[in-house]
Design a protein around this motif. Structure first.
Motif, PDB file in Angstrom:
ATOM      1  N   LYS A  32       0.835  -1.202   0.000  1.00 25.43           N
ATOM      2  CA  LYS A  32       0.000   0.000   0.000  1.00 25.43           C
ATOM      3  C   LYS A  32       0.871   1.254   0.000  1.00 25.43           C
ATOM      4  O   LYS A  32       0.555   2.236  -0.680  1.00 25.43           O
ATOM      5  N   ALA A  33       1.951   1.212   0.762  1.00 25.01           N
ATOM      6  CA  ALA A  33       2.860   2.356   0.821  1.00 25.01           C
ATOM      7  C   ALA A  33       3.479   2.616  -0.544  1.00 25.01           C
ATOM      8  O   ALA A  33       3.486   3.757  -1.031  1.00 25.01           O
ATOM      9  N   VAL A  34       3.987   1.571  -1.170  1.00 19.80           N
ATOM     10  CA  VAL A  34       4.621   1.720  -2.484  1.00 19.80           C
ATOM     11  C   VAL A  34       3.610   2.234  -3.505  1.00 19.80           C
ATOM     12  O   VAL A  34       3.899   3.166  -4.272  1.00 19.80           O
ATOM     13  N   ALA A  36       0.864   3.970  -3.002  1.00 19.99           N
ATOM     14  CA  ALA A  36       0.512   5.364  -2.712  1.00 19.99           C
ATOM     15  C   ALA A  36       1.634   6.304  -3.140  1.00 19.99           C
ATOM     16  O   ALA A  36       1.373   7.358  -3.738  1.00 19.99           O
ATOM     17  N   LEU A  37       2.866   5.936  -2.859  1.00 16.84           N
ATOM     18  CA  LEU A  37       3.993   6.791  -3.224  1.00 16.84           C
ATOM     19  C   LEU A  37       4.142   6.897  -4.735  1.00 16.84           C
ATOM     20  O   LEU A  37       4.416   7.972  -5.270  1.00 16.84           O
ATOM     21  N   GLU A  38       3.963   5.793  -5.423  1.00 19.21           N
ATOM     22  CA  GLU A  38       4.088   5.805  -6.879  1.00 19.21           C
ATOM     23  C   GLU A  38       2.977   6.629  -7.532  1.00 19.21           C
ATOM     24  O   GLU A  38       3.168   7.173  -8.611  1.00 19.21           O
ATOM     25  N   LYS A  39       1.848   6.728  -6.870  1.00 19.04           N
ATOM     26  CA  LYS A  39       0.730   7.519  -7.405  1.00 19.04           C
ATOM     27  C   LYS A  39       0.781   8.976  -6.935  1.00 19.04           C
ATOM     28  O   LYS A  39      -0.106   9.758  -7.254  1.00 19.04           O
ATOM     29  N   GLY A  40       1.814   9.309  -6.143  1.00 18.16           N
ATOM     30  CA  GLY A  40       1.935  10.674  -5.645  1.00 18.16           C
ATOM     31  C   GLY A  40       0.960  10.997  -4.542  1.00 18.16           C
ATOM     32  O   GLY A  40       0.601  12.151  -4.349  1.00 18.16           O
ATOM     33  N   MET A  41       0.524   9.996  -3.808  1.00 20.60           N
ATOM     34  CA  MET A  41      -0.472  10.175  -2.752  1.00 20.60           C
ATOM     35  C   MET A  41       0.135   9.975  -1.368  1.00 20.60           C
ATOM     36  O   MET A  41      -0.464   9.388  -0.481  1.00 20.60           O
ATOM     37  N   ALA A  42       1.353  10.467  -1.172  1.00 17.24           N
ATOM     38  CA  ALA A  42       2.050  10.262   0.093  1.00 17.24           C
ATOM     39  C   ALA A  42       1.267  10.817   1.284  1.00 17.24           C
ATOM     40  O   ALA A  42       1.186  10.182   2.325  1.00 17.24           O
ATOM     41  N   GLY A  43       0.686  11.997   1.120  1.00 15.86           N
ATOM     42  CA  GLY A  43      -0.034  12.630   2.227  1.00 15.86           C
ATOM     43  C   GLY A  43      -1.168  11.786   2.761  1.00 15.86           C
ATOM     44  O   GLY A  43      -1.310  11.602   3.965  1.00 15.86           O
ATOM     45  N   SER A  44      -1.974  11.228   1.862  1.00 14.26           N
ATOM     46  CA  SER A  44      -3.101  10.412   2.316  1.00 14.26           C
ATOM     47  C   SER A  44      -2.614   9.099   2.909  1.00 14.26           C
ATOM     48  O   SER A  44      -3.198   8.588   3.863  1.00 14.26           O
ATOM     49  N   PHE A  45      -1.532   8.559   2.377  1.00 13.44           N
ATOM     50  CA  PHE A  45      -0.989   7.321   2.940  1.00 13.44           C
ATOM     51  C   PHE A  45      -0.505   7.551   4.368  1.00 13.44           C
ATOM     52  O   PHE A  45      -0.741   6.728   5.249  1.00 13.44           O
ATOM     53  N   LEU A  46       0.159   8.673   4.608  1.00 13.65           N
ATOM     54  CA  LEU A  46       0.714   8.944   5.937  1.00 13.65           C
ATOM     55  C   LEU A  46      -0.365   9.023   7.008  1.00 13.65           C
ATOM     56  O   LEU A  46      -0.073   8.834   8.185  1.00 13.65           O
ATOM     57  N   GLN A  47      -1.598   9.266   6.604  1.00 17.82           N
ATOM     58  CA  GLN A  47      -2.704   9.343   7.561  1.00 17.82           C
ATOM     59  C   GLN A  47      -3.413   8.004   7.732  1.00 17.82           C
ATOM     60  O   GLN A  47      -4.367   7.907   8.497  1.00 17.82           O
ATOM     61  N   SER A  48      -2.941   6.977   7.042  1.00 18.63           N
ATOM     62  CA  SER A  48      -3.623   5.686   7.078  1.00 18.63           C
ATOM     63  C   SER A  48      -3.065   4.771   8.164  1.00 18.63           C
ATOM     64  O   SER A  48      -1.973   4.993   8.686  1.00 18.63           O
ATOM     65  N   ARG A  49      -3.831   3.748   8.464  1.00 17.27           N
ATOM     66  CA  ARG A  49      -3.409   2.727   9.425  1.00 17.27           C
ATOM     67  C   ARG A  49      -2.176   1.993   8.912  1.00 17.27           C
ATOM     68  O   ARG A  49      -1.285   1.627   9.669  1.00 17.27           O
ATOM     69  N   GLU A  90      13.718   7.131  -3.649  1.00 17.79           N
ATOM     70  CA  GLU A  90      14.485   6.623  -2.505  1.00 17.79           C
ATOM     71  C   GLU A  90      13.622   5.811  -1.544  1.00 17.79           C
ATOM     72  O   GLU A  90      13.933   4.662  -1.256  1.00 17.79           O
ATOM     73  N   ILE A  91      12.559   6.400  -1.064  1.00 21.77           N
ATOM     74  CA  ILE A  91      11.701   5.713  -0.097  1.00 21.77           C
ATOM     75  C   ILE A  91      11.018   4.517  -0.760  1.00 21.77           C
ATOM     76  O   ILE A  91      10.967   3.427  -0.202  1.00 21.77           O
ATOM     77  N   THR A  92      10.522   4.742  -1.959  1.00 18.83           N
ATOM     78  CA  THR A  92       9.875   3.642  -2.689  1.00 18.83           C
ATOM     79  C   THR A  92      10.830   2.483  -2.889  1.00 18.83           C
ATOM     80  O   THR A  92      10.476   1.329  -2.696  1.00 18.83           O
ATOM     81  N   GLY A  93      12.072   2.783  -3.246  1.00 23.89           N
ATOM     82  CA  GLY A  93      13.079   1.744  -3.446  1.00 23.89           C
ATOM     83  C   GLY A  93      13.369   0.967  -2.183  1.00 23.89           C
ATOM     84  O   GLY A  93      13.472  -0.269  -2.197  1.00 23.89           O
ATOM     85  N   ILE A  94      13.486   1.665  -1.070  1.00 26.64           N
ATOM     86  CA  ILE A  94      13.737   1.000   0.210  1.00 26.64           C
ATOM     87  C   ILE A  94      12.582   0.076   0.560  1.00 26.64           C
ATOM     88  O   ILE A  94      12.782  -1.077   0.946  1.00 26.64           O
ATOM     89  N   LEU A  95      11.354   0.569   0.404  1.00 28.84           N
ATOM     90  CA  LEU A  95      10.180  -0.239   0.736  1.00 28.84           C
ATOM     91  C   LEU A  95      10.076  -1.452  -0.161  1.00 28.84           C
ATOM     92  O   LEU A  95       9.727  -2.555   0.292  1.00 28.84           O
ATOM     93  N   LYS A  96      10.382  -1.286  -1.450  1.00 31.38           N
ATOM     94  CA  LYS A  96      10.338  -2.425  -2.364  1.00 31.38           C
ATOM     95  C   LYS A  96      11.373  -3.461  -1.984  1.00 31.38           C
ATOM     96  O   LYS A  96      11.112  -4.673  -2.051  1.00 31.38           O
TER      97      LYS A  96
END
Length: 100
Positions: A32-34, A36-49, A90-96
């Motif tokens: 889900k994190a990856v 969201a980040l790839e879609k440019g939706m970091a802000g909404s992801f950061l507020q998620s469970r 960077e963040i996406t790569g680490i998470l992947k």
């Protein structure tokens, strides 16, 4: 002796099942994190469970370089969210990498 062995196996199986469930939950949160980040939706992801689950997983992950851990945790805490560019990766790569 047989009853003791059965009890030990049941205890071990319960521990394994719990760890497996946590691993599956963490994997779903990472995906889900990856996404969201790839879609440019970091802000909404950061507020998620899922963001909280990723944060706990990153904090407890032993196989992660400390610099990567700090980068992800800084992002998850919102310190980099406004300046994060998905194409930098960077963040996406680490998470992947953690997914693998």
């Amino acid at each position: 002796a047989m009853a003791e062995a059965t009890a030990v196996r049941e205890t071990e199986k319960a521990a394994f099942d719990k760890a497996l469930g946590e691993s599956k939950t963490n994997l779903v949160a990472m995906r889900k994190a990856v996404e969201a980040l790839e879609k440019g939706m970091a802000g909404s992801f950061l507020q998620s469970r899922a963001a909280g689950l990723v944060q706990r997983f990153v904090t407890s992950s032993r196989g992660l370089l400390e610099t990567d851990r700090q980068a992800v945790l800084a992002f998850l805490s919102g310190q980099q969210a406004s300046s994060y560019a998905p194409q930098s990766g960077e963040i996406t790569g680490i998470l992947k990498q953690m997914e693998d």
